[in-house]
Design a protein around this motif. Structure first.
Motif, mmCIF file in Angstrom:
data_model
loop_
_atom_site.group_PDB
_atom_site.id
_atom_site.type_symbol
_atom_site.label_atom_id
_atom_site.label_comp_id
_atom_site.label_asym_id
_atom_site.label_seq_id
_atom_site.Cartn_x
_atom_site.Cartn_y
_atom_site.Cartn_z
ATOM 1 N N TYR A 1 0.799 -1.223 0.000
ATOM 2 C CA TYR A 1 0.000 0.000 0.000
ATOM 3 C C TYR A 1 0.835 1.278 0.000
ATOM 4 C CZ TYR A 1 -3.323 -3.635 1.071
ATOM 5 O OH TYR A 1 -4.046 -4.799 1.014
ATOM 6 N N GLY A 2 2.153 1.120 -0.080
ATOM 7 C CA GLY A 2 3.014 2.258 -0.405
ATOM 8 C C GLY A 2 3.211 3.317 0.659
ATOM 9 N N GLN A 3 3.062 2.955 1.940
ATOM 10 C CA GLN A 3 3.373 3.949 2.971
ATOM 11 C C GLN A 3 4.890 4.080 3.073
ATOM 12 O OE1 GLN A 3 0.874 2.497 6.370
ATOM 13 N NE2 GLN A 3 0.520 4.683 6.662
ATOM 14 N N ALA A 4 5.439 5.051 2.347
ATOM 15 C CA ALA A 4 6.886 5.269 2.334
ATOM 16 C C ALA A 4 7.164 6.720 2.006
ATOM 17 C CB ALA A 4 7.560 4.360 1.304
ATOM 18 N N VAL A 5 7.917 7.381 2.874
ATOM 19 C CA VAL A 5 8.336 8.763 2.627
ATOM 20 C C VAL A 5 9.841 8.848 2.813
ATOM 21 C CG1 VAL A 5 6.116 9.607 3.500
ATOM 22 C CG2 VAL A 5 8.103 9.608 4.997
ATOM 23 N N PHE A 6 10.462 9.857 2.204
ATOM 24 C CA PHE A 6 11.904 9.994 2.347
ATOM 25 C C PHE A 6 12.294 11.451 2.283
ATOM 26 C CE2 PHE A 6 11.364 9.798 -2.234
ATOM 27 C CZ PHE A 6 12.334 10.650 -2.742
ATOM 28 N N GLU A 7 13.559 11.703 2.602
ATOM 29 C CA GLU A 7 14.149 13.030 2.508
ATOM 30 C C GLU A 7 15.503 12.925 1.831
ATOM 31 O OE1 GLU A 7 13.631 16.225 2.886
ATOM 32 O OE2 GLU A 7 11.509 15.881 3.289
ATOM 33 N N GLY A 8 16.070 14.058 1.473
ATOM 34 C CA GLY A 8 17.397 14.081 0.878
ATOM 35 C C GLY A 8 18.104 15.364 1.260
ATOM 36 N N LEU A 9 19.301 15.242 1.797
ATOM 37 C CA LEU A 9 20.127 16.398 2.140
ATOM 38 C C LEU A 9 21.590 15.979 2.060
ATOM 39 C CD1 LEU A 9 20.117 16.991 6.006
ATOM 40 C CD2 LEU A 9 18.867 15.115 4.985
ATOM 41 N N LYS A 10 22.500 16.877 2.375
ATOM 42 C CA LYS A 10 23.909 16.562 2.233
ATOM 43 C C LYS A 10 24.735 17.082 3.409
ATOM 44 C CE LYS A 10 24.184 16.637 -2.859
ATOM 45 N NZ LYS A 10 24.792 17.354 -4.016
ATOM 46 N N ALA A 11 25.889 16.440 3.603
ATOM 47 C CA ALA A 11 26.922 16.945 4.504
ATOM 48 C C ALA A 11 28.105 17.365 3.643
ATOM 49 C CB ALA A 11 27.348 15.874 5.507
ATOM 50 N N TYR A 12 28.771 18.455 4.047
ATOM 51 C CA TYR A 12 29.848 19.043 3.255
ATOM 52 C C TYR A 12 31.095 19.204 4.117
ATOM 53 C CZ TYR A 12 25.651 20.471 0.687
ATOM 54 O OH TYR A 12 24.438 20.486 0.037
ATOM 55 N N ARG A 13 32.246 18.910 3.529
ATOM 56 C CA ARG A 13 33.515 19.135 4.214
ATOM 57 C C ARG A 13 34.307 20.196 3.432
ATOM 58 N NH1 ARG A 13 36.733 15.319 7.117
ATOM 59 N NH2 ARG A 13 35.723 13.584 6.057
ATOM 60 N N ASN A 14 34.743 21.245 4.135
ATOM 61 C CA ASN A 14 35.504 22.282 3.434
ATOM 62 C C ASN A 14 36.999 21.974 3.476
ATOM 63 O OD1 ASN A 14 36.384 23.011 5.989
ATOM 64 N ND2 ASN A 14 35.247 24.940 6.063
ATOM 65 N N GLN A 15 37.800 22.866 2.923
ATOM 66 C CA GLN A 15 39.232 22.630 2.813
ATOM 67 C C GLN A 15 39.912 22.553 4.166
ATOM 68 O OE1 GLN A 15 40.634 25.753 0.211
ATOM 69 N NE2 GLN A 15 39.849 24.755 -1.634
ATOM 70 N N GLU A 16 39.280 23.102 5.194
ATOM 71 C CA GLU A 16 39.849 23.043 6.538
ATOM 72 C C GLU A 16 39.433 21.777 7.276
ATOM 73 O OE1 GLU A 16 38.374 26.606 8.276
ATOM 74 O OE2 GLU A 16 39.769 27.915 7.207
ATOM 75 N N GLY A 17 38.604 20.958 6.636
ATOM 76 C CA GLY A 17 38.181 19.710 7.254
ATOM 77 C C GLY A 17 36.930 19.814 8.103
#
Length: 357
Positions: free
Chosen positions: A65-81
């Motif tokens: 019956y398709g009860q499914a939700v999701f999200e999408g985001l990101k983590a970022y690392r800069n030149q200083e770590g």
């Protein structure tokens, strides 16, 4: 809800992919977050565990019956770590809106942000470091109760998995060709278009396949009632620069409320550029093009951030936008947004959330 998060680290770490072989969503880190829901008990047993397959009953309601939700985001690392997330609170707010629409239990948004920060910290060595690369984050909730009754499930599982991804524009930002879809619709008001529901994306695949057969990378979705008003482009929100003013479809119940969309609107307003959220018909857009007033077009979303549009095909009318070159405003938005995401530009809006110092 039991908020005591437990962490079990893997005893056998995976081999990490080469930085030039990342792709998008094909490699996965050593750990994942899981949490279960039981009616009468609520959400319980939050934990970070080694990445592994899920075991589900074949009668689990998500399959039927398709009860499914999701999200999408990101983590970022800069030149200083230093590692940062971009507006994760908004992703969990939107997840709650999606859960409510699908008659699924709500989550504690603050707890989920903290749990996500811990998960990213555990697998921070997976975050790629080359320009434009990041760690994609996919939280999702599925119905797990084994039952064929057509009703909401009594049990659920929330999972977060992480995937190192390459730069979206590895060869430089290039405008895409878009086919305006007239046969299929993405959603209608009263449906699930304004929720991030798995089925929304499955329903759009047919149109995307047919557009690619015609030589176009994606489709521009029109409204599902009159088939004349612009809604989204592919799985992104869409913007048009017309005579110095930026137009974007107003949220109407069938358009997903994108976080990059909202960030784009805030940036434009901060820069003093007029933004109009309204119903935009293809006739009005084509008229603006014929009159030489359509200056730029772009989509906004987590994966690409800003995606320029250079070619629109509507009922055989080909609209070449800005000579199929990325526009000045499109470039400025991309540079500013990614600069904030990587911690390289001033974050006056407080969007960036530090995971590590």
């Amino acid at each position: 809800m039991e908020c005591q998060l437990t962490i079990t680290r893997t005893e056998q770490k995976k081999e990490k992919p080469a930085s030039d072989k990342l792709g998008f969503g094909v490699h996965f880190t050593d750990h994942m977050f899981t949490m279960d829901y039981t009616e009468g008990k609520g959400w319980h047993d939050p934990q970070i565990v080694p990445y592994s397959p899920l075991t589900l009953d074949p009668a689990a309601m998500v399959f039927h019956y398709g009860q499914a939700v999701f999200e999408g985001l990101k983590a970022y690392r800069n030149q200083e770590g230093k590692v940062r997330l971009f507006r994760p609170d908004q992703n969990f707010k939107r997840m709650n809106r999606s859960l409510e629409r699908m008659s699924m239990p709500l989550i504690d948004e603050e707890f989920m942000v903290e749990a996500l920060k811990q998960l990213v910290a555990v697998d921070k060595e997976w975050i790629p470091t080359e320009s434009g690369q990041s760690l994609y984050i996919r939280p999702f909730v599925i119905a797990t109760e084994p039952c064929f009754g057509v009703r909401a499930s009594h049990t659920y599982k929330l999972v977060i998995v992480l995937s190192p991804v390459g730069a979206y524009y590895a060869g430089g930002m290039k405008p895409v060709k878009i086919y305006v879809e007239n046969n299929y619709v993405r959603a209608v008001r009263g449906g699930t278009g304004n929720a991030k529901v798995a089925g929304n994306y499955a329903g759009g695949l047919k149109a995307q396949v047919e557009a690619k057969e015609k030589g176009y990378e994606q489709v521009l979705w029109l409204d599902g009632v009159e088939n004349k008003y612009i809604e989204e482009v592919g799985s992104m929100n869409v913007f048009f620069k017309v005579k110095g003013e930026v137009w974007t479809p107003a949220l109407n119940g069938s358009i997903l409320e994108g976080i990059t969309r909202d960030s784009t609107i805030q940036l434009l307003k901060d820069w003093g550029i007029p933004v109009v959220e309204k119903r935009i018909s293809m006739e009005d857009l084509h008229t603006a093009y014929v009159n030489g007033e359509l200056e730029e077009a772009f989509g906004t979303g987590t994966a690409a951030v800003i995606s320029p549009v250079g070619d629109l095909n509507w009922n055989g009318h080909q609209m070449i936008i800005n000579g199929e070159k990325t526009g000045e405003l499109t470039t400025r938005l991309y540079d500013e947004m990614t600069g904030i995401q990587y911690g390289e530009r001033e974050d006056k809006f407080g969007w960036s959330v530090k995971v590590t110092e």
